[in-house]
Motif scaffolding. Structure first.
Motif, PDB file in Angstrom:
ATOM      1  N   SER A  19      32.806  70.050  -5.345  1.00 24.28           N
ATOM      2  CA  SER A  19      33.023  71.085  -4.325  1.00 24.28           C
ATOM      3  C   SER A  19      32.065  70.887  -3.161  1.00 24.28           C
ATOM      4  CB  SER A  19      32.852  72.477  -4.928  1.00 24.28           C
ATOM      5  OG  SER A  19      33.878  72.754  -5.838  1.00 24.28           O
ATOM      6  N   SER A  20      30.831  70.541  -3.481  1.00 25.75           N
ATOM      7  CA  SER A  20      29.841  70.271  -2.440  1.00 25.75           C
ATOM      8  C   SER A  20      30.209  69.009  -1.660  1.00 25.75           C
ATOM      9  CB  SER A  20      28.461  70.124  -3.074  1.00 25.75           C
ATOM     10  OG  SER A  20      27.518  69.739  -2.126  1.00 25.75           O
ATOM     11  N   PHE A  21      30.587  67.960  -2.364  1.00 26.45           N
ATOM     12  CA  PHE A  21      30.925  66.684  -1.719  1.00 26.45           C
ATOM     13  C   PHE A  21      32.139  66.818  -0.811  1.00 26.45           C
ATOM     14  CE2 PHE A  21      33.245  62.590  -1.788  1.00 26.45           C
ATOM     15  CZ  PHE A  21      32.322  61.831  -1.066  1.00 26.45           C
ATOM     16  N   TYR A  22      33.198  67.449  -1.297  1.00 21.74           N
ATOM     17  CA  TYR A  22      34.422  67.586  -0.514  1.00 21.74           C
ATOM     18  C   TYR A  22      34.396  68.799   0.414  1.00 21.74           C
ATOM     19  CZ  TYR A  22      36.581  63.938  -3.316  1.00 21.74           C
ATOM     20  OH  TYR A  22      36.890  62.737  -3.917  1.00 21.74           O
ATOM     21  N   ASN A  23      33.340  69.607   0.321  1.00 23.66           N
ATOM     22  CA  ASN A  23      33.193  70.797   1.149  1.00 23.66           C
ATOM     23  C   ASN A  23      34.396  71.736   1.016  1.00 23.66           C
ATOM     24  OD1 ASN A  23      31.665  72.425   2.796  1.00 23.66           O
ATOM     25  ND2 ASN A  23      32.461  71.539   4.684  1.00 23.66           N
ATOM     26  N   SER A  24      34.902  71.818  -0.207  1.00 20.98           N
ATOM     27  CA  SER A  24      35.988  72.752  -0.510  1.00 20.98           C
ATOM     28  C   SER A  24      35.962  73.024  -2.014  1.00 20.98           C
ATOM     29  CB  SER A  24      37.344  72.183  -0.102  1.00 20.98           C
ATOM     30  OG  SER A  24      37.668  71.064  -0.890  1.00 20.98           O
ATOM     31  N   PRO A  41      37.387  49.766  -1.223  1.00 21.21           N
ATOM     32  CA  PRO A  41      36.117  49.854  -1.948  1.00 21.21           C
ATOM     33  C   PRO A  41      34.968  50.451  -1.140  1.00 21.21           C
ATOM     34  CG  PRO A  41      37.144  47.721  -2.274  1.00 21.21           C
ATOM     35  CD  PRO A  41      37.931  48.414  -1.208  1.00 21.21           C
ATOM     36  N   ILE A  42      35.004  50.307   0.173  1.00 22.18           N
ATOM     37  CA  ILE A  42      33.920  50.833   1.014  1.00 22.18           C
ATOM     38  C   ILE A  42      33.870  52.357   0.939  1.00 22.18           C
ATOM     39  CG2 ILE A  42      33.066  50.981   3.390  1.00 22.18           C
ATOM     40  CD1 ILE A  42      32.680  48.232   1.969  1.00 22.18           C
ATOM     41  N   GLU A  43      34.983  53.003   0.636  1.00 21.92           N
ATOM     42  CA  GLU A  43      35.011  54.466   0.549  1.00 21.92           C
ATOM     43  C   GLU A  43      34.074  55.009  -0.524  1.00 21.92           C
ATOM     44  OE1 GLU A  43      38.992  55.885   0.079  1.00 21.92           O
ATOM     45  OE2 GLU A  43      39.694  54.879   1.873  1.00 21.92           O
ATOM     46  N   ILE A  44      33.775  54.235  -1.552  1.00 17.30           N
ATOM     47  CA  ILE A  44      32.911  54.764  -2.612  1.00 17.30           C
ATOM     48  C   ILE A  44      31.454  54.866  -2.177  1.00 17.30           C
ATOM     49  CG2 ILE A  44      34.462  53.934  -4.411  1.00 17.30           C
ATOM     50  CD1 ILE A  44      32.342  51.883  -5.209  1.00 17.30           C
ATOM     51  N   THR A  45      31.097  54.230  -1.067  1.00 19.80           N
ATOM     52  CA  THR A  45      29.700  54.309  -0.610  1.00 19.80           C
ATOM     53  C   THR A  45      29.322  55.749  -0.267  1.00 19.80           C
ATOM     54  OG1 THR A  45      30.298  53.762   1.678  1.00 19.80           O
ATOM     55  CG2 THR A  45      29.680  51.927   0.231  1.00 19.80           C
ATOM     56  N   GLU A  46      30.268  56.526   0.230  1.00 21.43           N
ATOM     57  CA  GLU A  46      29.972  57.921   0.589  1.00 21.43           C
ATOM     58  C   GLU A  46      29.613  58.761  -0.631  1.00 21.43           C
ATOM     59  OE1 GLU A  46      32.755  59.888   3.181  1.00 21.43           O
ATOM     60  OE2 GLU A  46      33.296  57.972   4.093  1.00 21.43           O
ATOM     61  N   ILE A  47      30.395  58.629  -1.700  1.00 21.00           N
ATOM     62  CA  ILE A  47      30.124  59.441  -2.884  1.00 21.00           C
ATOM     63  C   ILE A  47      28.881  58.931  -3.618  1.00 21.00           C
ATOM     64  CG2 ILE A  47      31.649  58.250  -4.506  1.00 21.00           C
ATOM     65  CD1 ILE A  47      32.438  61.172  -5.466  1.00 21.00           C
ATOM     66  N   ASP A  53      21.574  61.283  -3.086  1.00 17.02           N
ATOM     67  CA  ASP A  53      20.862  62.286  -2.274  1.00 17.02           C
ATOM     68  C   ASP A  53      20.682  63.603  -3.024  1.00 17.02           C
ATOM     69  OD1 ASP A  53      20.630  60.512  -0.188  1.00 17.02           O
ATOM     70  OD2 ASP A  53      22.247  61.399   1.009  1.00 17.02           O
ATOM     71  N   ASN A  54      21.565  63.884  -3.960  1.00 15.38           N
ATOM     72  CA  ASN A  54      21.527  65.155  -4.686  1.00 15.38           C
ATOM     73  C   ASN A  54      21.251  64.985  -6.172  1.00 15.38           C
ATOM     74  OD1 ASN A  54      22.453  67.154  -2.541  1.00 15.38           O
ATOM     75  ND2 ASN A  54      23.967  65.531  -2.383  1.00 15.38           N
ATOM     76  N   ILE A  55      20.707  63.869  -6.547  1.00 15.81           N
ATOM     77  CA  ILE A  55      20.532  63.546  -7.973  1.00 15.81           C
ATOM     78  C   ILE A  55      19.664  64.572  -8.706  1.00 15.81           C
ATOM     79  CG2 ILE A  55      18.528  62.005  -7.795  1.00 15.81           C
ATOM     80  CD1 ILE A  55      20.265  60.122  -9.713  1.00 15.81           C
ATOM     81  N   ASP A  56      18.742  65.184  -8.019  1.00 17.31           N
ATOM     82  CA  ASP A  56      17.875  66.179  -8.656  1.00 17.31           C
ATOM     83  C   ASP A  56      18.535  67.552  -8.773  1.00 17.31           C
ATOM     84  OD1 ASP A  56      15.810  64.323  -8.969  1.00 17.31           O
ATOM     85  OD2 ASP A  56      14.975  64.775  -6.988  1.00 17.31           O
ATOM     86  N   ASP A  57      19.629  67.756  -8.052  1.00 10.76           N
ATOM     87  CA  ASP A  57      20.300  69.054  -8.042  1.00 10.76           C
ATOM     88  C   ASP A  57      21.435  69.172  -9.054  1.00 10.76           C
ATOM     89  OD1 ASP A  57      18.631  69.796  -5.951  1.00 10.76           O
ATOM     90  OD2 ASP A  57      20.047  69.101  -4.430  1.00 10.76           O
ATOM     91  N   PHE A  58      21.869  68.052  -9.599  1.00 10.14           N
ATOM     92  CA  PHE A  58      23.008  68.041 -10.516  1.00 10.14           C
ATOM     93  C   PHE A  58      22.676  67.226 -11.759  1.00 10.14           C
ATOM     94  CE2 PHE A  58      24.763  68.585  -6.270  1.00 10.14           C
ATOM     95  CZ  PHE A  58      25.617  69.668  -6.452  1.00 10.14           C
ATOM     96  N   GLU A  76      19.009  55.684  -9.053  1.00 13.59           N
ATOM     97  CA  GLU A  76      18.194  55.661  -7.835  1.00 13.59           C
ATOM     98  C   GLU A  76      17.673  54.256  -7.558  1.00 13.59           C
ATOM     99  OE1 GLU A  76      15.819  59.560  -6.993  1.00 13.59           O
ATOM    100  OE2 GLU A  76      15.789  59.190  -9.186  1.00 13.59           O
ATOM    101  N   ASP A  77      17.452  53.488  -8.601  1.00 11.94           N
ATOM    102  CA  ASP A  77      16.901  52.141  -8.452  1.00 11.94           C
ATOM    103  C   ASP A  77      17.908  51.129  -7.916  1.00 11.94           C
ATOM    104  OD1 ASP A  77      14.396  52.952  -9.401  1.00 11.94           O
ATOM    105  OD2 ASP A  77      14.942  52.503 -11.480  1.00 11.94           O
TER     106      ASP A  77
END
Length: 92
Positions: A19-24, A41-47, A53-58, A76-77
């Motif tokens: 929901s956060s990623f898709y903003n809906s 394949p380049i589309e997966i770079t966004e997710i 960026d949010n690894i500590d929140d989920f 992260e590595d």
């Protein structure tokens, strides 16, 4: 085609992240895994970036598959190198 697989041991965690990623609103009925295939394949770079960026929140794990039957655990590595590799392997 490449795929992204997300896993969580915590109910509703995938819904919160997606929901956060898709903003809906994303409703998944307490599903603990999610898979999405991408033609580009380049589309997966966004997710991947949003995940790191949010690894500590989920409470999630991410695996990507660039080749049939081969899965890479995104951490992260290795996330930055994985994103660089995607742009080198698929330079379009």
């Amino acid at each position: 085609m490449v795929s992204v697989n997300l896993y969580s041991e915590k109910s509703k965690e995938l819904e919160r992240f997606l929901s956060s990623f898709y903003n809906s609103s994303v409703e998944m009925n307490n599903v603990l895994n999610w898979e999405h295939q991408y033609e580009n394949p380049i589309e997966i770079t966004e997710i991947i970036g949003a995940f790191i960026d949010n690894i500590d929140d989920f409470n999630l794990m991410m695996w990507v598959s660039l080749d049939k039957g081969v899965f890479i655990h995104v951490t992260e590595d290795n996330a930055n190198n994985l994103i660089k590799y995607l742009y080198e392997r698929y330079p379009y």
